[in-house]
Write a protein that holds these residues in place. Structure first.
Motif, short mmCIF file in Angstrom:
data_model
loop_
_atom_site.label_atom_id
_atom_site.label_comp_id
_atom_site.label_asym_id
_atom_site.label_seq_id
_atom_site.Cartn_x
_atom_site.Cartn_y
_atom_site.Cartn_z
N GLY A 96 10.55 4.59 4.58
CA GLY A 96 10.17 5.02 5.93
C GLY A 96 9.97 3.85 6.89
N VAL A 97 9.40 2.77 6.39
CA VAL A 97 9.21 1.58 7.22
C VAL A 97 10.56 0.96 7.56
N THR A 98 11.42 0.84 6.58
CA THR A 98 12.73 0.24 6.79
C THR A 98 13.55 1.06 7.79
N GLU A 99 13.56 2.37 7.64
CA GLU A 99 14.31 3.22 8.56
C GLU A 99 13.75 3.16 9.98
N GLN B 273 9.24 -10.54 11.50
CA GLN B 273 8.20 -11.25 10.75
C GLN B 273 7.42 -10.26 9.90
N SER B 274 7.38 -10.56 8.60
CA SER B 274 6.63 -9.73 7.66
C SER B 274 5.31 -10.41 7.36
N ARG B 275 4.24 -9.73 7.66
CA ARG B 275 2.88 -10.19 7.35
C ARG B 275 2.34 -9.27 6.26
N PRO B 276 1.23 -9.61 5.65
CA PRO B 276 0.74 -8.75 4.56
C PRO B 276 0.54 -7.28 4.95
N ASP B 277 0.12 -7.02 6.19
CA ASP B 277 -0.15 -5.64 6.57
C ASP B 277 0.68 -5.14 7.75
N THR B 278 1.60 -5.98 8.28
CA THR B 278 2.34 -5.61 9.47
C THR B 278 3.75 -6.17 9.45
N LEU B 279 4.68 -5.39 9.97
CA LEU B 279 6.03 -5.87 10.23
C LEU B 279 6.16 -5.97 11.74
N ASP C 212 2.76 -0.83 10.94
CA ASP C 212 1.80 -1.09 9.87
C ASP C 212 2.45 -0.85 8.52
N LEU C 213 2.17 -1.73 7.57
CA LEU C 213 2.70 -1.58 6.22
C LEU C 213 1.65 -0.93 5.33
N PRO C 214 2.06 -0.04 4.46
CA PRO C 214 1.11 0.60 3.55
C PRO C 214 0.52 -0.42 2.59
N ARG C 215 -0.71 -0.22 2.25
CA ARG C 215 -1.37 -1.11 1.29
C ARG C 215 -0.91 -0.75 -0.12
N PRO C 216 -0.71 -1.77 -0.96
CA PRO C 216 -0.26 -1.49 -2.35
C PRO C 216 -1.30 -0.77 -3.16
#
Length: 143
Positions: A46-49, A78-84, A139-143
């Motif tokens: 979902g993030v990639t799309e 830029q990819s950060r731990p919690d954000t693209l 926002d990137l999902p937390r692992p």
């Protein structure tokens, strides 16, 4: 003489930047390069799309509305731990993007509506003159 001519900046694996021509072909290349870079990050589908669509819209805007003959636009991911973070910069600083009501029968005018729907945040940064950068963060999902 052995010279290497490249427009891609040598950055960390979590950071990608490239200069592209402000043409439909440059906008398409921005999307294709983003897809490959995003696949290497192994982000959720979902993030990639969503990010791919945001890159496509911002790059198309740079090629259409930010076009200045002889000047490239820049794509930065830029990819950060919690954000693209996605950033597209062009050299039409006087022409700021704004969401406009879509014309039901129109062929364009919905790009920033899509960016607003897909991104968690977006905005515009000015400078140095004549540059402007339109950015979006997912926002990137937390692992």
């Amino acid at each position: 003489m052995n010279q290497k001519n490249t427009t891609q900046a040598p950055l960390s694996p979590a950071h990608f930047g490239v200069l592209l021509s402000p043409t439909p072909r440059g906008a398409r290349l921005a999307r294709l390069l983003a897809v490959e870079w995003l696949r290497d990050r192994e982000l959720p589908y979902g993030v990639t799309e969503g990010a791919t669509q945001v890159v496509a819209e911002l790059a198309a805007n740079a090629a259409t509305h930010g076009r200045v003959a002889g000047r490239s636009f820049r794509l930065v991911l830029q990819s950060r731990p919690d954000t693209l973070r996605i950033e597209v910069a062009d050299t039409r600083g006087e022409d700021l993007p704004r969401i406009q009501p879509a014309c039901p029968g129109g062929d364009s005018g919905r790009g920033l509506l899509l960016v607003e729907a897909l991104a968690d945040r977006w905005g515009v940064e000015l400078g140095p003159v004549p540059r402007k950068a339109v950015w979006a963060e997912l926002d990137l999902p937390r692992p």
